[in-house]
Design an enzyme around this catalytic site. Structure first.
Site, PDB file in Angstrom:
ATOM      1  CE1 TYR A  92      -3.725   2.046   0.863  1.00  0.00           C
ATOM      2  CE2 TYR A  92      -2.675   2.863   3.218  1.00  0.00           C
ATOM      3  CZ  TYR A  92      -3.612   3.001   2.197  1.00  0.00           C
ATOM      4  OH  TYR A  92      -4.566   3.940   2.328  1.00  0.00           O
ATOM      5  CE  LYS A 165      -6.726   3.626  -0.530  1.00  0.00           C
ATOM      6  NZ  LYS A 165      -7.001   4.619   0.740  1.00  0.00           N
TER       7      LYS A 165
HETATM    8  O1  LIG Z   1      -3.984   5.935  -0.034  1.00  0.00           O
HETATM    9  C1  LIG Z   1      -3.772   6.427   0.958  1.00  0.00           C
HETATM   10  O2  LIG Z   1      -2.778   6.353   1.462  1.00  0.00           O
HETATM   11  C2  LIG Z   1      -4.604   7.292   1.841  1.00  0.00           C
HETATM   12  C3  LIG Z   1      -5.687   8.332   1.033  1.00  0.00           C
HETATM   13  O3  LIG Z   1      -6.531   7.405   0.360  1.00  0.00           O
HETATM   14  C4  LIG Z   1      -4.818   9.017  -0.171  1.00  0.00           C
HETATM   15  O4  LIG Z   1      -5.509   9.454  -1.085  1.00  0.00           O
HETATM   16  O5  LIG Z   1      -3.791   9.737  -0.009  1.00  0.00           O
HETATM   17 MN   LIG Z   2      -7.346   8.111  -1.450  1.00  0.00          MN
END
Ligand SMILES: O=C(O)C[C@H](O)C(=O)O
Ligand SMILES: [Mn+2]
Ligand SMILES: NC(=O)c1ccc[n+]([C@@H]2O[C@H](COP(=O)([O-])OP(=O)(O)OC[C@H]3O[C@@H](n4cnc5c(N)ncnc54)[C@H](O)[C@@H]3O)[C@@H](O)[C@H]2O)c1
Length: 542
Positions: A92, A165
């Site tokens: 992520y 996600k």
């Molecule tokens: O994706 C992430 O780390 C958090 C958030 O949804 C973002 O768009 O920054």
């Molecule tokens: Mn985001």
């Protein structure tokens, strides 16, 4: 018909590789297709982890893990369970950002995502069916990638954020990975570098916008709901001009949620509660400056605004607590180019004798003396030493959340803020931050990232067969997370650590499911919320 032979080995949801028993090998037509040793999942995981560790570059580590996911979903999650805090930044944010930038160069596999082209609305239904491949879909994460993190428009490359996600959903909360679907809406791209790149894999034309775009979205939602009527629809990284419009259109009709607006609002409010637990102050006594009043910034403001009213303030009183700063400086009622979301929270020039100078964050902080400063601006390094020190000069425990992602866009680092405030600031950052040791105290830094809340929320909604997500459920989930901080310890973080992600996601899921039942919003009859969450939980074992 049972799948057999190489179709089993090549199906990542069915594949166990060397862990297929002799008996399974016989019944599934796998005799002779594998080396003779039968391994346990833990033996496989140990070997995979050694491979993972042998890679130096974060993107190489990611590519290794994605290949494992593409081959054997259960083994991937078994391993991720054992190393959740280590794997989160790889699977992520922030390394997902590198994968998105490099998508055309490193693409090998579509990772079970559905790719919907704005040029072929007639294919939406078939595309969803093909990608689901007979799986019973309960959760969809969809992106059109117009606003990937803070990096702008990444066209079809952005599919990786939907995939990432979903990986966090399963690792954190235990959603069955066979029941999820990542979707890329390829509406074109306005990213000229991508359009000029002969290797770009998406539609090579500018974004379709306006009426035609929204009509495509509507066709998508209709098809998605018809095919997967019990699914939760999660929107990710849409552009500022579309995110709220889409959410408003569907939020009272179907189980849906925008992570950047609602998930971010939730995690930030939970973090503020964590901070106030430490400082022993009250929410109603805070003054908020939000720097970057876009999708996330306004999601945060609206969530705090709702909570201030729950604490007894009128809407007018609550609004007085906010000062929005965007590109134009402090937002006034006569500022040009205000968004619909910004308008209710603008200030009047008559409130200030220096209104005309309030065009930058430094002057706003000097004039307002905020107690809470939130960054969702995409502008790196903008929480300067001068600004942070000025803020700290007027409030004993400044709450400072530089939330812009990925790493290269953060408004400040936790380490700098701790030093500039002599350890007094209460901090959350968007990406993971290492502990900061300052004057003998170890400061733990909470990760103010919606990933700490959306998995539990989404899983609770799915487990309770929720028809809708209401503000009441959102508030219940926030309080469940905000109450989990140990305020006694010196240097305590404002949010619980990612290493405890599975435990607190479980708690959030239970509270969410209970709230759904309390409001009678469940589709199926459910007697006990906790039991429903337990029953829905998938575990990464063969
Ligand atoms: O994706 C992430 O780390 C958090 C958030 O949804 C973002 O768009 O920054
Ligand atoms: Mn985001
Ligand atoms: N930590 C989290 O959980 C989380 C969640 C969502 C978004 N974010 C981050 O927040 C940032 C914004 O995301 P978004 O979805 O709200 O994007 P957005 O484009 O909707 O909003 C960004 C806002 O910042 C404003 N801005 C741009 N330059 C500015 C400047 N120089 N000064 C002041 N404001 C400026 C833009 O005008 C816009 O209103 C991104 O970096 C994203 O990664 C973090």
């Amino acid at each position: 018909m049972t799948t057999t032979g190489y179709d089993v080995l090549r199906n990542p949801f069915l594949n166990k590789g060397t862990a297929f028993t002799q008996e399974e090998r016989r019944t599934l037509g796998l005799i002779g297709t594998l080396p003779s040793q039968v391994q346990t999942i833990d033996e496989q995981a140990a070997q995979a982890y050694q491979q993972f560790q042998s890679k130096d570059a974060p993107l190489e580590k990611r590519i290794f893990l994605m290949n494992l996911f593409n081959e054997n979903v259960t083994l991937f999650y078994h391993l991720m369970d054992q190393h959740v805090a280590e794997f989160m930044p790889i699977v992520y944010d922030p390394v997902v950002a590198d994968a998105i930038e490099q998508y055309n160069n490193i693409f090998t596999n579509p990772q079970n995502a559905a790719f919907l082209s704005v040029d072929r609305p007639e294919d939406i239904k078939q595309s969803l069916l093909n990608a689901a491949a007979g799986r019973d879909i309960k959760l969809v994460v969809v992106t059109d990638a117009e606003g990937i993190l803070g990096m702008g428009d990444w066209g079809v490359n952005g599919v990786d954020i939907a995939v990432g996600k979903l990986m966090v959903y399963t690792a954190a909360a235990g959603i069955d990975p066979a029941s999820v679907l990542a979707i890329s809406i390829d509406a074109g791209t306005n990213n000229q570098t991508l359009l000029d790149n002969p290797r770009y894999l998406g539609n090579r034309h500018p974004r379709v916008a306006g009426k035609d775009y929204l009509a495509f979205i509507d066709q998508f939602v209709t098809a998605e709901q018809a095919l997967f009527p019990e699914s939760l629809l999660h929107w990710e990284d849409f552009g500022r001009g579309n995110a709220q419009v889409i959410l408003d259109k569907y939020k009272d009709e179907i189980a849906t949620f925008n992570d950047d607006i609602q998930g971010t609002g939730m995690i930030v409010l939970a973090g503020i509660f964590g901070a106030l637990n430490i400082s022993k102050e009250k929410l109603v006594d805070q003054t908020f400056v939000t720097f970057g009043a876009g999708t996330a910034g306004m999601g945060i403001v609206n969530q705090i605004f709702t909570e201030l009213q729950r604490a007894g303030l009128t809407a007018d009183e609550a609004r007085q607590h906010f000062y929005l700063v965007d590109k134009q400086g402090l937002l006034f009622d006569d500022t040009p180019d205000l968004t619909a979301a910004q308008k209710p929270f603008t200030r009047s020039r008559a409130e200030f004798n220096n209104a005309d100078t309030l065009t930058n964050l430094a002057d706003v902080v000097k004039t307002i003396h905020p107690t809470v400063l939130i960054g969702t601006s995409t502008q790196p390094g903008t929480f300067t030493e001068e600004i942070v020190k000025e803020m700290a000069a007027h409030t004993p425990r400044p709450i400072i959340f530089p939330l812009s992602n990925p790493t290269k866009l953060a408004e400040a680092t936790a380490e700098d803020i701790i030093q500039w405030t002599d350890g007094q600031a209460l901090i959350a950052t968007g990406i993971p931050a290492a502990d900061v040791i300052y004057k003998g105290v170890t400061y733990k830094i909470g990760q103010g990232n919606n990933a700490l809340i959306y998995p539990g929320l989404g899983f609770g909604l799915i487990a309770s067969t929720a028809k809708l997500l209401t503000q009441e459920t959102i508030s219940a989930a926030i309080h469940a997370l905000g109450g989990l901080v140990d305020a006694q310890e010196a240097g305590a973080a404002v949010l619980p650590p990612v290493s405890h992600l599975t435990a607190f996601s479980q708690k959030i899921a239970e509270v969410t499911a209970q709230s759904v039942l309390d409001q009678g919003l469940n589709r199926e009859p459910i007697a006990d919320a906790k039991q429903a969450v337990k029953d829905a939980k998938w575990s990464a074992e063969y």
